[in-house]
Design an enzyme around this catalytic site. Structure first.
Site, mmCIF file in Angstrom:
data_model
loop_
_atom_site.group_PDB
_atom_site.id
_atom_site.type_symbol
_atom_site.label_atom_id
_atom_site.label_comp_id
_atom_site.label_asym_id
_atom_site.label_seq_id
_atom_site.Cartn_x
_atom_site.Cartn_y
_atom_site.Cartn_z
ATOM 1 N N LEU A 7 46.767 29.999 43.254
ATOM 2 C CA LEU A 7 45.822 29.540 43.595
ATOM 3 C C LEU A 7 45.082 28.926 41.928
ATOM 4 O O LEU A 7 43.963 28.376 41.789
ATOM 5 C CB LEU A 7 44.973 30.712 43.997
ATOM 6 N N HIS A 118 43.447 34.340 41.131
ATOM 7 C CA HIS A 118 42.019 33.572 41.188
ATOM 8 C C HIS A 118 41.447 34.013 42.376
ATOM 9 O O HIS A 118 41.387 33.891 43.360
ATOM 10 C CB HIS A 118 42.668 31.713 41.096
ATOM 11 N N LEU A 119 39.909 33.653 42.582
ATOM 12 C CA LEU A 119 39.017 34.624 43.228
ATOM 13 C C LEU A 119 39.240 33.064 44.441
ATOM 14 O O LEU A 119 39.199 31.937 44.215
ATOM 15 C CB LEU A 119 37.406 34.300 42.851
ATOM 16 N N HIS A 120 39.075 33.758 45.603
ATOM 17 C CA HIS A 120 39.816 32.901 47.319
ATOM 18 C C HIS A 120 38.005 33.177 48.332
ATOM 19 O O HIS A 120 38.762 34.453 48.487
ATOM 20 C CB HIS A 120 40.557 32.759 47.626
ATOM 21 N N LEU A 121 37.636 32.639 48.620
ATOM 22 C CA LEU A 121 36.592 32.830 50.256
ATOM 23 C C LEU A 121 37.436 32.723 50.722
ATOM 24 O O LEU A 121 38.208 31.058 51.236
ATOM 25 C CB LEU A 121 35.596 32.084 49.675
#
Lengths: 251, 251
Positions: A7, A118-121
DNA sequence: TATTCCGATAGTGAC
DNA sequence: GTCACTATCGGAATGAG
């Protein structure tokens, strides 16, 4: 190791358009929207903040690192994700109507303890019916009432709460959230406990099938009445029938 | 429930000859010898005491009930099993020679905590190579050094020990023996720890294969020397060669 | 809480 | 410590010029 940082690699692309169309759904100057490679519901997307000089990948590692970052930048980052998520939800709802003839909930939120960097919404439809949903962790990680899935609105509210509350929530302690994934399987729609995953999946599918049937029933009802109206020369009946159909929406 | 009491049903037959030949191997006035339905080694038989007015099935439920029974009757019962087991071992050894060209150990003993009703003495070859040996419980229940498998001679010695020792051993407490089945997998031949069942089975098979190869080597050696002797007119060499072959037995 | 593969582990049902 | 079936749980590898 690329599977753990995939990501981040996406989010670091200077030109997201170079990503294959099977991966990329859309992008903005600050975000990427990708198809979840293993969708856990009929609709399942991820929205990622893009890496830039202002937004270094170290800060964007996960929700915890974002919340430990500059608070204003963090809020801006998450708001960017939100604005894209709301647009995306509209598109999803359009497709719901086209393909299924009705709309249902779309959730937006983060996993409290993610395993991919890695930030994931997550933007995911509430059916939770999909082949890639295979085990208890999968299900519980998206259960909307369990606590592991952190709804976007709740996270945004932390920013406006007391500093003490923000600090507490921002810790995102593994020891608090991880055990939730081992909880018993409970249907998020009717709260019935399910013995195992195959049973749960059948159960969830039957909820969804009922929704589909109900929507079909209404569509037929509306069509019937429309035909009757067309055949009828009596214009006075029209208003009463329209009101009756509108009431069905809430049933 | 017949699967739990199948052995008792066999042992209660007034005419054991009515049992199918796939089940019954032989019988005496007081015992039955049957093929283990799921052999855990190349040779695997069960010897059962027959039910009679003198030997009610209640007393013969398992080793614990037998040891709690009249002590003389219990000893007689187990001695009957032993005398049949010794005969059976001879027959097994004959077949070992015919089929494999060498003999290896045959164990006689009881499981400390059996799960099938009715006392049964296992008579099993020490290879423990067989398709039906599928899990840790299977292996550990026959491991000759672990303690769950109670060697017949040891059990008979309890009768000649102090009453206190007999009483202690006769308890056959589940809590003492059951945990042994969960012990790590350790080869009963070379004490090497094995990671899992597939590895253990390959390992046991290679022990057995080596035994077979060794026996073949000796057979060829003996044949060779015999031929040399036949060809030789010098009778003085005979004794030295015979002594040399005898020594190989212990290598 | 990425998946996939392998294997161990646990519960059940068997008439 | 009966088996066979199903499902869960647990660890390890996963890439790759």
């Amino acid at each position: 190791m690329s599977f753990l940082t995939i990501l981040r690699q996406y989010a670091s692309k200077t030109d997201p358009a170079t990503l294959p169309p099977t991966v990329l759904f859309s992008h903005s100057t600050t975000t990427l929207t990708i198809f979840d490679a293993y969708p856990k519901a009929t609709f399942h997307f991820l929205i990622l903040p893009r890496v830039s000089p202002n937004c270094p990948s170290s800060a964007l590692a996960n929700l915890k690192s974002v919340l430990a970052w500059d608070k204003d930048k963090a809020k801006q980052c998450i708001r960017d994700l939100q604005s894209n998520a709301l647009e995306l939800r509209d598109k999803i709802e359009e497709e719901m109507m086209e393909k299924y003839g009705f709309k249902w909930d779309v959730w937006m939120g983060f996993h409290a303890v993610p395993s991919l960097e890695h930030l994931h919404l997550h933007v995911i439809s509430s059916d939770l019916c999909a082949p890639a949903l295979k085990n208890k962790k999968h299900y519980n990680s998206f259960h909307s009432k369990l606590g592991f899935f952190l709804h976007l609105n709740d996270v945004l509210e932390w920013f406006d709460a007391t500093e003490s509350h923000f600090k507490t929530m921002a810790k995102l302690e593994k020891s608090k959230y991880e055990p939730l994934l081992k909880d018993d399987l409970v249907c998020h729609r009717c709260y019935e406990r399910q013995k195992n995953i195959p049973t749960l999946k059948t159960h969830l599918q039957s909820h969804f099938d009922k929704d589909v049937q109900k929507a079909k029933g209404k569509a037929i009802l509306i069509l019937k009445r429309k035909r009757e109206d067309d055949e009828s020369s009596d214009g006075r009946k029209d208003q009463a029938k329209k009101a009756s159909v509108d009431q069905d929406k809430d049933s």
